[in-house]
Enzyme design. Sequence first.
Site, PDB file in Angstrom:
ATOM      1  N   GLU A  26      18.399 -26.744  82.146  1.00 56.02           N
ATOM      2  CA  GLU A  26      18.002 -25.901  83.281  1.00 56.02           C
ATOM      3  C   GLU A  26      17.633 -26.756  84.492  1.00 56.02           C
ATOM      4  O   GLU A  26      17.361 -27.954  84.355  1.00 56.02           O
ATOM      5  CB  GLU A  26      16.833 -25.005  82.870  1.00 56.02           C
ATOM      6  CG  GLU A  26      15.583 -25.782  82.484  1.00 56.02           C
ATOM      7  CD  GLU A  26      14.345 -25.232  83.148  1.00 56.02           C
ATOM      8  OE1 GLU A  26      14.448 -24.847  84.324  1.00 56.02           O
ATOM      9  OE2 GLU A  26      13.305 -25.203  82.486  1.00 56.02           O
ATOM     10  N   LYS A 161       4.634 -21.992  77.764  1.00 57.66           N
ATOM     11  CA  LYS A 161       3.742 -22.801  78.596  1.00 57.66           C
ATOM     12  C   LYS A 161       2.286 -22.423  78.365  1.00 57.66           C
ATOM     13  O   LYS A 161       1.951 -21.249  78.262  1.00 57.66           O
ATOM     14  CB  LYS A 161       4.117 -22.614  80.072  1.00 57.66           C
ATOM     15  CG  LYS A 161       5.281 -23.508  80.467  1.00 57.66           C
ATOM     16  CD  LYS A 161       5.423 -23.632  81.949  1.00 57.66           C
ATOM     17  CE  LYS A 161       6.357 -22.600  82.486  1.00 57.66           C
ATOM     18  NZ  LYS A 161       7.758 -22.784  82.124  1.00 57.66           N
TER      19      LYS A 161
HETATM   20  N1  PSU Z   1       9.577 -25.864  81.588  1.00 58.76           N
HETATM   21  C1  PSU Z   1       8.902 -26.831  82.287  1.00 58.76           C
HETATM   22  N2  PSU Z   1       8.702 -26.614  83.623  1.00 58.76           N
HETATM   23  C2  PSU Z   1       9.187 -25.502  84.267  1.00 58.76           C
HETATM   24  C3  PSU Z   1       9.907 -24.514  83.523  1.00 58.76           C
HETATM   25  C4  PSU Z   1      10.065 -24.760  82.182  1.00 58.76           C
HETATM   26  O1  PSU Z   1       8.457 -27.831  81.720  1.00 58.76           O
HETATM   27  O2  PSU Z   1       9.006 -25.369  85.487  1.00 58.76           O
HETATM   28  C5  PSU Z   1      10.467 -23.282  84.234  1.00 58.76           C
HETATM   29  C6  PSU Z   1      11.636 -22.665  83.450  1.00 58.76           C
HETATM   30  O3  PSU Z   1      12.756 -22.623  84.306  1.00 58.76           O
HETATM   31  C7  PSU Z   1      11.173 -21.274  83.091  1.00 58.76           C
HETATM   32  C8  PSU Z   1      10.287 -20.964  84.260  1.00 58.76           C
HETATM   33  O4  PSU Z   1      12.230 -20.367  82.939  1.00 58.76           O
HETATM   34  O5  PSU Z   1       9.542 -22.196  84.395  1.00 58.76           O
HETATM   35  C9  PSU Z   1       9.408 -19.755  84.026  1.00 58.76           C
HETATM   36  O6  PSU Z   1       9.138 -19.177  85.262  1.00 58.76           O
HETATM   37  P1  PSU Z   1       8.528 -17.683  85.319  1.00 58.76           P
HETATM   38  O7  PSU Z   1       7.224 -17.804  84.601  1.00 58.76           O
HETATM   39  O8  PSU Z   1       8.363 -17.369  86.792  1.00 58.76           O
HETATM   40  O9  PSU Z   1       9.516 -16.792  84.624  1.00 58.76           O
END
Ligand code: PSU
Length: 313
Positions: A26, A161
């Site tokens: 990604e 996360k």
């Molecule tokens: N993993 C990391 N850092 C990030 C992400 C994942 O170590 O920034 C990103 C991924 O692209 C994931 C996004 O899909 O954070 C989630 O964002 P949101 O909570 O707005 O869906």
Amino acid sequence: MSEPLIEETEEVATARAGGRPLVALESTVIAHGLPWPDNLHAAEALEAAVREAGAVPATIALADGRLKLGLDRDTLERLARGGAPVMKVSRRDFGAVLAHRGLGATTVAGTMAAAALAGIRVMATGGLGGVHRGAEASFDISADLGELARTPVAVVCSGAKSILDLPKTLELLETLGVPLLGYGCARLPAFYLRDSEHAAPARADSPEEVAAILQAQWGLGLGGGALVANPVPQSAALDPARFAGWLAEAEREAALQEVAGKSVTPFLLSRLHALSDGATLAANRALLIDNARLAGRIAVALAAGDGAVAARG
Ligand code: PSU
Ligand code: MN
């Protein structure tokens, strides 16, 4: 005739044509998750880790009106520098960003959707998006979860996360029918932290075991994605109590500044990097690279499994 919407590098095209193992990477973590220039170095290290495992990396992004499978150095650097605004692209955003010829970094959800279009079955990230704290009021739930319910790609991550509400994230993954494998662990890892108090519903201890589980799930025609939750390497893991302090402060600032929607995750991650004096950044980098390596090994095991099925057939 209209222009093609998808463009792949020669390396990715050759690998796809030859049935070689591929891993999608990604780009939101590059554009919005890590600071310049660490992000560029991390992006290169992720590709190298996939190659070392014997697979071919396909970093996914949107640029010049095309969905790109595999990026040249110039596009990678444009994403990482972020001089021009880089859109955060989930499934809903593809059409608008392509038509406007914008620069777009794909989230886990966006990367899964793109990988599935190309028949790539494994992707790597750092931490999955999930249900945010306070979601009962804000309704902030990552599109990563909905994508996992519908798109047949295995996501290698270090759990969800640690800025999220983990119990609610687990409940929703169960509701959506998403297989969740603890990799070498019985409990869900929590991104910067190796462990949480929550049991993982299944466990796998080798890339071959992960591949066998995926092949059984998909072989039935059940579709949908899967999660492989790989704990952050011990040497880079954070102390839970210290992390809780930084997170409380980052959340306080987010509330004060009324950060909402797709800015929440990038805001919290960048404040944590600053508040921890780089400790969360080092952990993030280490877990990303470890996940890319594992994704490569799983892709290799899946390709070997395809060979075995063909030989039996
Ligand atoms: N993993 C990391 N850092 C990030 C992400 C994942 O170590 O920034 C990103 C991924 O692209 C994931 C996004 O899909 O954070 C989630 O964002 P949101 O909570 O707005 O869906
Ligand atoms: Mn969100």
